[in-house]
Write an enzyme that holds these catalytic residues in place. Structure first.
Site, PDB file in Angstrom:
ATOM      1  N   HIS A   1     113.363  37.525  17.462  1.00 51.11           N
ATOM      2  CA  HIS A   1     114.643  36.850  17.701  1.00 51.11           C
ATOM      3  C   HIS A   1     114.563  35.975  18.955  1.00 51.11           C
ATOM      4  CE1 HIS A   1     119.068  36.441  18.165  1.00 51.11           C
ATOM      5  NE2 HIS A   1     118.774  36.550  19.449  1.00 51.11           N
ATOM      6  N   GLU A   2     113.991  36.531  20.027  1.00 47.96           N
ATOM      7  CA  GLU A   2     113.863  35.750  21.269  1.00 47.96           C
ATOM      8  C   GLU A   2     112.931  34.562  21.057  1.00 47.96           C
ATOM      9  OE1 GLU A   2     116.012  36.211  23.394  1.00 47.96           O
ATOM     10  OE2 GLU A   2     116.656  38.187  22.704  1.00 47.96           O
TER      11      GLU A   2
ATOM     12  N   HIS B   1     114.810  31.723  19.743  1.00 51.83           N
ATOM     13  CA  HIS B   1     115.459  30.885  20.780  1.00 51.83           C
ATOM     14  C   HIS B   1     114.457  29.894  21.382  1.00 51.83           C
ATOM     15  CE1 HIS B   1     119.307  32.778  20.678  1.00 51.83           C
ATOM     16  NE2 HIS B   1     118.878  33.964  21.071  1.00 51.83           N
TER      17      HIS B   1
ATOM     18  N   HIS C   1     114.722  25.821  21.297  1.00 51.34           N
ATOM     19  CA  HIS C   1     114.583  24.991  22.495  1.00 51.34           C
ATOM     20  C   HIS C   1     113.514  23.929  22.276  1.00 51.34           C
ATOM     21  CE1 HIS C   1     113.601  24.712  27.042  1.00 51.34           C
ATOM     22  NE2 HIS C   1     114.496  23.826  26.716  1.00 51.34           N
TER      23      HIS C   1
HETATM   24 ZN    ZN Z   1     119.741  35.788  21.079  1.00 47.41          ZN
END
Ligand code: ZN
Length: 226
Positions: free
Chosen positions: A100-101, A104, A108
């Site tokens: 999940h990270e 991100h 980006h």
């Molecule tokens: Zn998150």
């Protein structure tokens, strides 16, 4: 002071209960799927490294951060931080959070618009969250409607942040599940476990939004009554 025990306080109470439930639920789900390692013995930080490399991202560092479920990606520093319960863990829950990270970091890297909007809203929302209640309190003490309006407006910045956070979080989890599905890090049962953890995590963001919307409704009711 009616501010403290008026009937509109029920809005805050409901929001608080929903938030408490969501945070209890994500901890419980994470714990449940933390117990068993994945059959390939890949650790969460290794999975993150693999996912980033596969996405062609080479300038993001992976660090360990203290705390429970404090995992996050910092676009400013280009650092992906995995918490104590994730870093070093081989569980499907930990791999899910790490993926999940990475989602991100990929957002980006690809210039995903909602992430940029969210980053732009954060400073204003921070000011809103610090100043709204002091301003509202002053407005109530002095019976100044202008201050109540400003306080409510400041608080709506917090609601705005929670709102733009939702697509960012759901998209990161969708990306994570797709990557995990395509890669061979987890098997189908382990994939299901990761999906459940990410869904429980997503619910905390929905709960946070609901809580602030209820608080905003209360503030508007409070202002109307004056
Ligand atoms: Zn998150």
């Amino acid at each position: 002071m009616s501010f403290l025990y008026g009937s509109s306080y029920i809005f805050v109470l409901v929001g608080l209960l929903v938030s408490l439930w969501a945070s209890w639920n994500v901890k419980r789900t994470f714990k449940k799927y933390s117990q068993y390692g994945n059959s390939k013995h890949v650790r969460a930080e290794q999975a993150a490294q693999m996912i980033l490399r596969q996405a062609g991202i080479t300038d993001v560092r992976i660090e360990r951060v203290r705390g429970d479920l404090t995992d996050h990606y910092s676009p400013k520093e280009k650092v992906l931080r995995l918490s104590d319960s994730v870093y070093g863990s081989e569980s499907a829950a930990a791999i899910g959070v790490a993926a999940h990270e990475c989602g991100h970091a990929i957002q980006h890297n690809k210039g995903y618009m909602p992430l940029a909007i969210r980053s732009a809203v954060i400073p204003a929302a921070n000011i809103g969250s610090k100043l709204s209640y002091p301003v509202i309190l002053l407005g109530l003490i002095f019976g100044a409607t202008g201050l109540l309006n400003i306080g409510t407006l400041l608080f709506s910045l917090v609601v705005l942040l929670q709102l733009v956070t939702l697509p960012v979080e759901f998209d990161a989890s969708n990306r994570a599940m797709k990557i995990l599905d395509d890669s061979s890090i987890l098997y189908s049962q382990e994939l299901n476990a990761a999906r459940k953890v990410l869904f429980a995590a997503a619910l905390t963001y929905v709960a946070a939004l609901l809580t602030s919307v209820l608080q905003l409704i209360r503030l508007i009711l409070l202002r109307r009554r004056r």
